[in-house]
Design an enzyme around this catalytic site. Structure first.
Site, PDB file in Angstrom:
ATOM      1  N   ASN A 116       0.849  -1.198   0.000  1.00 31.11           N
ATOM      2  CA  ASN A 116       0.000   0.000   0.000  1.00 31.11           C
ATOM      3  C   ASN A 116       0.881   1.243   0.000  1.00 31.11           C
ATOM      4  O   ASN A 116       2.018   1.210   0.473  1.00 31.11           O
ATOM      5  CB  ASN A 116      -0.905   0.019   1.239  1.00 31.11           C
ATOM      6  CG  ASN A 116      -1.874   1.187   1.223  1.00 31.11           C
ATOM      7  OD1 ASN A 116      -2.432   1.524   0.174  1.00 31.11           O
ATOM      8  ND2 ASN A 116      -2.070   1.831   2.359  1.00 31.11           N
ATOM      9  N   HIS A 118       0.846   5.342   1.232  1.00 30.74           N
ATOM     10  CA  HIS A 118       0.130   6.250   2.131  1.00 30.74           C
ATOM     11  C   HIS A 118       0.827   7.612   2.124  1.00 30.74           C
ATOM     12  O   HIS A 118       2.055   7.684   2.239  1.00 30.74           O
ATOM     13  CB  HIS A 118       0.111   5.658   3.550  1.00 30.74           C
ATOM     14  CG  HIS A 118      -0.730   6.458   4.478  1.00 30.74           C
ATOM     15  ND1 HIS A 118      -2.106   6.397   4.472  1.00 30.74           N
ATOM     16  CD2 HIS A 118      -0.397   7.368   5.424  1.00 30.74           C
ATOM     17  CE1 HIS A 118      -2.584   7.235   5.378  1.00 30.74           C
ATOM     18  NE2 HIS A 118      -1.576   7.836   5.965  1.00 30.74           N
ATOM     19  N   SER A 145       4.854   7.046   2.307  1.00 31.09           N
ATOM     20  CA  SER A 145       5.345   5.731   2.754  1.00 31.09           C
ATOM     21  C   SER A 145       4.735   4.642   1.873  1.00 31.09           C
ATOM     22  O   SER A 145       3.547   4.689   1.550  1.00 31.09           O
ATOM     23  CB  SER A 145       4.914   5.441   4.190  1.00 31.09           C
ATOM     24  OG  SER A 145       5.247   6.513   5.050  1.00 31.09           O
ATOM     25  N   ASP A 154      -3.169   1.134   7.774  1.00 29.98           N
ATOM     26  CA  ASP A 154      -1.906   1.828   7.489  1.00 29.98           C
ATOM     27  C   ASP A 154      -0.778   1.401   8.419  1.00 29.98           C
ATOM     28  O   ASP A 154       0.016   2.232   8.877  1.00 29.98           O
ATOM     29  CB  ASP A 154      -2.115   3.352   7.553  1.00 29.98           C
ATOM     30  CG  ASP A 154      -3.146   3.814   6.543  1.00 29.98           C
ATOM     31  OD1 ASP A 154      -3.225   3.204   5.469  1.00 29.98           O
ATOM     32  OD2 ASP A 154      -3.878   4.774   6.836  1.00 29.98           O
TER      33      ASP A 154
END
Ligand code: GRF
Length: 207
Positions: A116, A118, A145, A154
């Protein structure tokens, strides 16, 4: 040349999805550990949002896009099981979240290695308003990030993280734009890092 399949999940605009697809298109990469050559293909995208602009981007990029509304399922696990069924036939090496606004359950994150992106320097400013929260904070830097996904919001091990300095009197819109540009640079690099591949800039494929 060996082929690596990636699946991208998004919920909205899809600009990171498009950037990743365009970055990997028609390039060859070299394995860092064994000196083999690889191509990377975005086999398909999946969105949980039938109104996502990313669907239009997929059409233009000629990437198959499955629309799987989470509202069709009674709970998170059922939705995640359906996602897994859609993804499994592609045998992806990685699942890449690019603005996918759903927390994934353990059943999903144990099935696929999932990344992912972020828009903050995690663990600071988790959640959906990270850019605004980071902008409004006393921090001297914002940042981006890329991390492995676990079943918390997250969190998960950081793969790559880069700061950008705040500029006095900058607007939120300009700050957000600089964050997004950093995302477009960082996400492809983080994917290559996880895949243990390098990209010699001369290695464009002829076909
Ligand atoms: C990005 O800022 C990303 O960091 C966050 O959601 C946003 C998605 O933007 N997870 P886009 O859909 O890729 O344009």
């Amino acid at each position: 040349m060996k082929k690596i399949n990636l699946i991208i999940l998004f919920s909205g605009n899809g600009s990171n999805m498009q950037n990743i697809a365009e970055f990997f298109h028609k390039k060859k990469f070299i394995g860092i550990i064994q000196n083999e050559t690889f191509s990377i293909q975005i086999s398909a995208c999946i969105t949980n949002n039938p109104l996502a602009y990313g669907i239009t981007r997929c059409k233009e990029l000629k990437i198959p896009c499955h629309v799987l509304p989470h509202t069709d399922f009674s709970n998170r696990e059922e939705f995640d099981k359906a996602l897994i069924k859609y993804i499994q036939p592609y045998h992806p090496k990685l699942v890449v979240l690019a603005g996918f606004m759903r927390i994934l359950s353990p059943i999903f994150v144990c099935t696929f290695r999932t990344l992912n992106i972020h828009p903050s320097l995690l663990p600071k400013h988790k959640g959906a308003s990270a850019i605004k929260d980071s902008f409004m904070s006393d921090d001297t830097n914002g940042g981006v990030s890329v991390h492995f996904v676990d079943d918390n919001l997250d969190s998960g091990q950081i793969i790559l993280q880069e700061p950008i300095p705040k500029i006095p009197n900058e607007s939120l819109e300009d700050f957000a734009q600089r964050i997004h540009h950093l995302e477009y640079d960082l996400y492809p690099r983080a994917i290559l890092k996880v895949l243990e591949l390098s990209y010699p800039k001369t290695a464009l494929m002829s076909t």
